[in-house]
Scaffold this motif. Structure first.
Motif, short mmCIF file in Angstrom:
data_model
loop_
_atom_site.label_atom_id
_atom_site.label_comp_id
_atom_site.label_asym_id
_atom_site.label_seq_id
_atom_site.Cartn_x
_atom_site.Cartn_y
_atom_site.Cartn_z
N GLU A 253 0.93 -1.28 -0.07
CA GLU A 253 -0.03 -0.05 -0.02
C GLU A 253 0.83 1.27 -0.05
O GLU A 253 0.57 2.19 -0.73
CB GLU A 253 -0.99 -0.08 1.30
N HIS A 254 1.94 1.34 0.90
CA HIS A 254 2.88 2.41 0.61
C HIS A 254 3.29 2.64 -0.56
O HIS A 254 3.51 3.54 -1.16
CB HIS A 254 3.78 2.14 1.84
N ARG A 255 3.94 1.50 -1.09
CA ARG A 255 4.66 1.35 -2.47
C ARG A 255 3.42 1.84 -3.51
O ARG A 255 3.92 2.60 -4.36
CB ARG A 255 5.02 -0.11 -2.84
N ALA A 256 2.27 1.32 -3.60
CA ALA A 256 1.27 1.81 -4.49
C ALA A 256 0.83 3.46 -4.17
O ALA A 256 0.95 4.34 -5.27
CB ALA A 256 0.04 1.34 -4.34
N LEU A 257 0.95 4.03 -3.06
CA LEU A 257 0.61 5.45 -3.13
C LEU A 257 1.84 6.29 -3.61
O LEU A 257 1.68 7.25 -4.50
CB LEU A 257 0.45 5.74 -1.60
N GLY A 258 3.10 5.84 -3.33
CA GLY A 258 4.23 6.56 -3.57
C GLY A 258 4.72 6.44 -5.39
O GLY A 258 4.80 7.46 -5.63
N THR A 259 4.33 5.42 -5.65
CA THR A 259 4.35 5.13 -7.16
C THR A 259 3.42 6.08 -8.02
O THR A 259 3.69 6.93 -8.81
CB THR A 259 4.03 3.69 -7.43
N GLU A 260 2.09 6.07 -7.51
CA GLU A 260 0.99 6.67 -8.25
C GLU A 260 1.27 8.28 -8.04
O GLU A 260 0.87 8.97 -9.04
CB GLU A 260 -0.41 6.27 -7.76
N ASP B 23 8.19 4.90 -15.28
CA ASP B 23 7.83 3.78 -14.50
C ASP B 23 8.72 3.30 -13.63
O ASP B 23 8.41 2.88 -12.34
CB ASP B 23 7.43 2.51 -15.65
N VAL B 24 10.01 3.38 -14.18
CA VAL B 24 11.08 2.80 -13.01
C VAL B 24 11.20 3.57 -12.01
O VAL B 24 11.33 3.51 -10.66
CB VAL B 24 12.53 2.39 -13.83
N GLN B 25 11.56 5.03 -12.16
CA GLN B 25 11.70 5.90 -11.39
C GLN B 25 10.49 5.96 -10.20
O GLN B 25 10.70 6.08 -9.13
CB GLN B 25 11.75 7.46 -11.88
N ALA B 26 9.27 6.00 -10.82
CA ALA B 26 7.96 6.02 -9.70
C ALA B 26 7.97 4.82 -8.86
O ALA B 26 7.85 4.98 -7.79
CB ALA B 26 6.86 6.14 -10.80
N LEU B 27 8.49 3.65 -9.42
CA LEU B 27 8.51 2.49 -8.67
C LEU B 27 9.45 2.29 -7.62
O LEU B 27 9.17 2.12 -6.64
CB LEU B 27 8.75 1.18 -9.59
N LEU B 28 10.62 2.93 -7.95
CA LEU B 28 11.87 3.35 -7.02
C LEU B 28 11.23 4.12 -5.62
O LEU B 28 11.68 3.92 -4.59
CB LEU B 28 13.02 3.85 -7.50
N TYR B 29 10.51 5.21 -6.14
CA TYR B 29 10.04 6.07 -5.06
C TYR B 29 8.98 5.35 -4.26
O TYR B 29 8.95 5.52 -3.06
CB TYR B 29 9.21 7.27 -5.83
N GLY B 30 8.13 4.58 -4.90
CA GLY B 30 7.10 3.67 -4.01
C GLY B 30 7.90 2.86 -3.05
O GLY B 30 7.40 2.66 -1.92
N GLN B 31 8.86 2.04 -3.62
CA GLN B 31 9.64 1.34 -2.83
C GLN B 31 10.34 1.92 -1.65
O GLN B 31 10.40 1.38 -0.43
CB GLN B 31 10.57 0.36 -3.56
N ALA B 32 10.92 2.92 -1.86
CA ALA B 32 11.45 3.87 -0.98
C ALA B 32 10.37 4.48 0.16
O ALA B 32 10.74 4.31 1.17
CB ALA B 32 12.07 5.24 -1.43
N CYS B 33 9.44 4.64 -0.20
CA CYS B 33 7.93 5.14 0.82
C CYS B 33 7.83 3.80 1.52
O CYS B 33 7.70 3.90 2.84
CB CYS B 33 6.93 5.53 -0.09
N ASN B 34 7.87 2.76 1.06
CA ASN B 34 7.50 1.42 1.60
C ASN B 34 8.55 1.14 2.88
O ASN B 34 8.09 0.93 4.13
CB ASN B 34 7.65 0.40 0.61
N VAL B 35 9.79 1.30 2.75
CA VAL B 35 10.93 0.95 3.51
C VAL B 35 11.04 1.84 4.41
O VAL B 35 11.56 1.53 5.71
CB VAL B 35 11.90 0.22 2.82
N SER B 36 10.79 3.20 4.33
CA SER B 36 11.13 4.19 5.20
C SER B 36 10.57 3.99 6.51
O SER B 36 9.33 4.01 6.52
CB SER B 36 10.79 5.34 4.59
N GLY B 37 11.43 4.25 7.45
CA GLY B 37 10.61 4.40 9.00
C GLY B 37 10.77 2.70 9.35
O GLY B 37 10.73 2.61 10.51
#
Length: 438
Positions: A23-30, A61-75
Motif C-alpha cells: 500500500e505504501h508502495r502503491a501510493l508513492g508510485t502513483e 515507470d522505473v523511477q516511480a516504482l523506486l519512489y514507491g519502494q522507498a516510501c515502503n521501506v522508510s521508517g
C-alpha cells in the motif's frame, strides 16, 4: 535495555502497521507518476529545465516504482534516508532484526508526531532539491538522489498519519502491547475524520487501502502524497520553491476526529457497546489519552517461601487472565491450576487472584511497571493462603507480555512473612482508552 530488546525481538510477531508494504508502495508510485505528468508541459521552457526533468522523470515507470519502494521501506525497514544510499545502509535495511527494532519503538509513525516527521524530512528534501537545481552533471544527479530519498522517507510518515489506528490516542504514553491492540482495533473499525477544508470521511488502515469502504480515505492520502512529491520534484525541475503544495498537504491531513474511546470489556458486557462516541469532532491534538491493556490470557507461575522455613516452599502453575475494572483503572486477575505446599508429591488445587495497578513505562512502552496486590490459595487437605504486595515488570512486544514479579509475602496461616516471586507469559487480547480529555 539489551535484555529488553532481545526478549522483545523473540516475542514480536507483527509490528504496528499503518498501511501494508504494497500500500505504501502503491501510493508513492502513483503520486510520482502524477507529478511528472503534471510537470511535463513545463519541461521545454529551457535546456536546463529539460535536463532536470529528464533526471527526475525519464524512465518514469522505473523511477516511480523506486519512489514507491522507498516510501515502503522508510521508517519500517530503513532508519534514515541515508540507509537507502549506501552499501552499509542497504545491508541494514535487509536485516529482519533492524526491522523489528524499528517496529518496537515506532512512536514517530503516530499522530500528531507523524505529520511533524513528514514536515522535517520534507523540508530537508526541498532544500536539497533547490540546491541540486543549481548544480551540474554528476553532482546534480547525486544531490537530487538525496532529495528524492529524503522526500520518500517523509512521505511514509505522511501516509501513516491517515491510518485510523495511528490517531486518537497518545502512543508515547501507552505501553507497546496496548498501543498494538488499540491500533489493530481502529485500523479495522475505521474512524471519522475531517480536514481543514471541512471534508469528512471514514479512514481505515492495514490492508484496507483499496477496499470500497476506504475509497474516500485513499483519495485523500493520495492527494496529500502527490502534493508533497510535487513540491520537491517541482523545486528541482523548475528551480524555484512554490509553497502552495505545502499548504495543500496541510489542508488535506486530518485536523479533527470523531472522539471515541474503547470501553473496557467489563463495561461493554453490560452496556452492549464497543465504543463511547462523542457527538462532536474534536481537534486531533486534543485527543491524547493513552491506550491501556484490557484483557490478557496466558500462563504464569507463583512461588512463596517463608523466611523462617525456606525449605517448605509453595508453588503453582496457573492459567487465566485479567480485565480492567471500569472507572478505577486497575485490572482484576484470576487464574487456576495445580500447585504444591512443601512437597511436590502432594499436589493441590491452586487459585491466584489479584488487583494490578499500572505504575509507569520505560523505553517507549517496551517495559511496563505495575503493582500487584493479591493472594495465592492452595486447596488440598487444608487451605493455605499467601498474601502478597509485589512489583511486576512486563516486557512488551507485539501482543505479548513476558512478566516477572517479586515482593514480600505473608502466610496467613502462621502470620509469617516471606518472599513471593512469579514468572509468566500472556497475550494481550484487547485495549481500552484513547479519546479526548474531559
Amino acid at each position: 535495555m539489551r535484555l529488553v530488546v532481545v526478549v522483545s525481538l523473540l516475542l514480536t510477531t507483527a509490528p504496528a502497521w499503518a498501511w501494508r508494504s504494497r500500500e505504501h508502495r502503491a501510493l508513492g508510485t502513483e503520486a510520482y507518476i502524477a507529478v511528472c505528468k503534471r510537470l511535463e508541459p513545463l519541461k521545454d521552457r529551457d535546456a536546463a529545465t529539460a535536463q532536470r526533468f529528464a533526471i527526475a522523470c525519464n524512465n518514469l515507470d522505473v523511477q516511480a516504482l523506486l519512489y514507491g519502494q522507498a516510501c515502503n521501506v522508510s521508517g519500517d525497514f530503513a532508519g534514515s534516508p541515508g540507509d537507502m544510499l549506501t552499501a552499509l545502509g542497504a545491508g541494514i535495511v535487509t536485516k529482519r532484526s533492524n526491522y523489528l527494532l524499528l517496529a518496537l519503538t515506532n512512536g514517530a509513525h503516530f499522530q500528531p508526531i507523524a505529520t511533524r516527521e513528514w514536515r522535517h524530512f520534507h523540508q530537508l528534501a526541498l532544500s536539497g532539491a533547490l540546491a541540486a537545481a543549481k548544480k551540474q552533471g554528476a553532482a546534480q544527479i547525486a544531490a537530487f538522489e538525496e532529495a528524492f530519498y529524503d522526500s520518500a522517507f517523509g512521505d511514509h510518515f505522511l501516509q501513516d498519519s491517515f491510518a485510523a489506528g495511528h490517531m486518537g490516542f497518545n502512543r508515547h504514553a501507552s505501553s507497546a502491547a496496548a498501543a498494538k491492540s488499540f491500533h489493530d482495533e481502529w485500523n479495522e473499525r475505521g474512524r471519522m475524520v475531517r480536514n481543514r477544508k471541512g471534508e469528512t470521511w471514514r479512514t481505515y488502515g492495514d490492508n484496507y487501502l483499496d477496499r470500497p469502504e476506504n475509497a474516500a480515505a485513499r483519495a485523500h492520502v493520495l492527494v496529500a502524497t502527490t502534493e508533497s512529491v510535487y513540491g520537491v520534484v517541482a523545486a528541482f525541475v523548475l528551480g524555484e520553491y512554490d509553497p502552495a503544495s505545502d499548504f495543500a498537504v496541510w489542508n488535506e491531513v486530518a485536523y479533527t476526529i470523531e472522539d471515541a474511546e474503547l470501553l473496557p470489556t467489563f463495561e461493554t458486557l453490560f452496556a452492549g457497546s464497543q465504543a463511547l462516541a462523542q457527538p462532536e469532532m474534536l481537534p486531533l491534538l486534543s485527543v491524547q489519552r493513552p491506550a491501556v491493556k484490557d484483557g490478557a490470557l496466558g500462563v504464569w507461575t507463583a512461588f512463596a517461601m517463608r523466611f523462617d522455613e525456606p525449605d517448605h516452599p509453595t508453588g503453582a502453575l496457573l492459567i487465566g487472565g485479567d480485565l480492567i475494572i471500569p472507572r478505577i483503572g486497575v485490572r482484576a486477575e484470576l487464574g487456576g491450576g495445580v500447585g504444591f505446599v512443601g512437597s511436590m508429591t502432594e499436589p493441590a488445587f491452586a487459585v491466584d487472584a489479584s488487583l494490578v495497578r499500572p505504575l509507569g513505562l520505560s523505553w517507549s512502552g517496551l517495559l511496563s511497571h505495575e503493582l500487584d496486590v493479591g493472594a495465592l490459595l492452595m486447596i488440598g487437605g487444608d487451605v493455605d493462603a499467601t498474601l502478597r504486595l509485589a512489583y511486576r515488570g512486563n516486557i512488551e512486544a507485539g501482543d505479548w507480555l513476558l512478566r516477572l514479579e517479586v515482593g514480600p509475602g505473608l502466610d496467613l496461616g502462621d502470620a509469617e512473612f516471606g518472599l513471593f516471586a512469579g514468572l509468566g507469559i500472556l497475550r494481550v487480547m484487547g485495549a481500552a482508552g484513547g479519546g479526548g480529555f474531559f
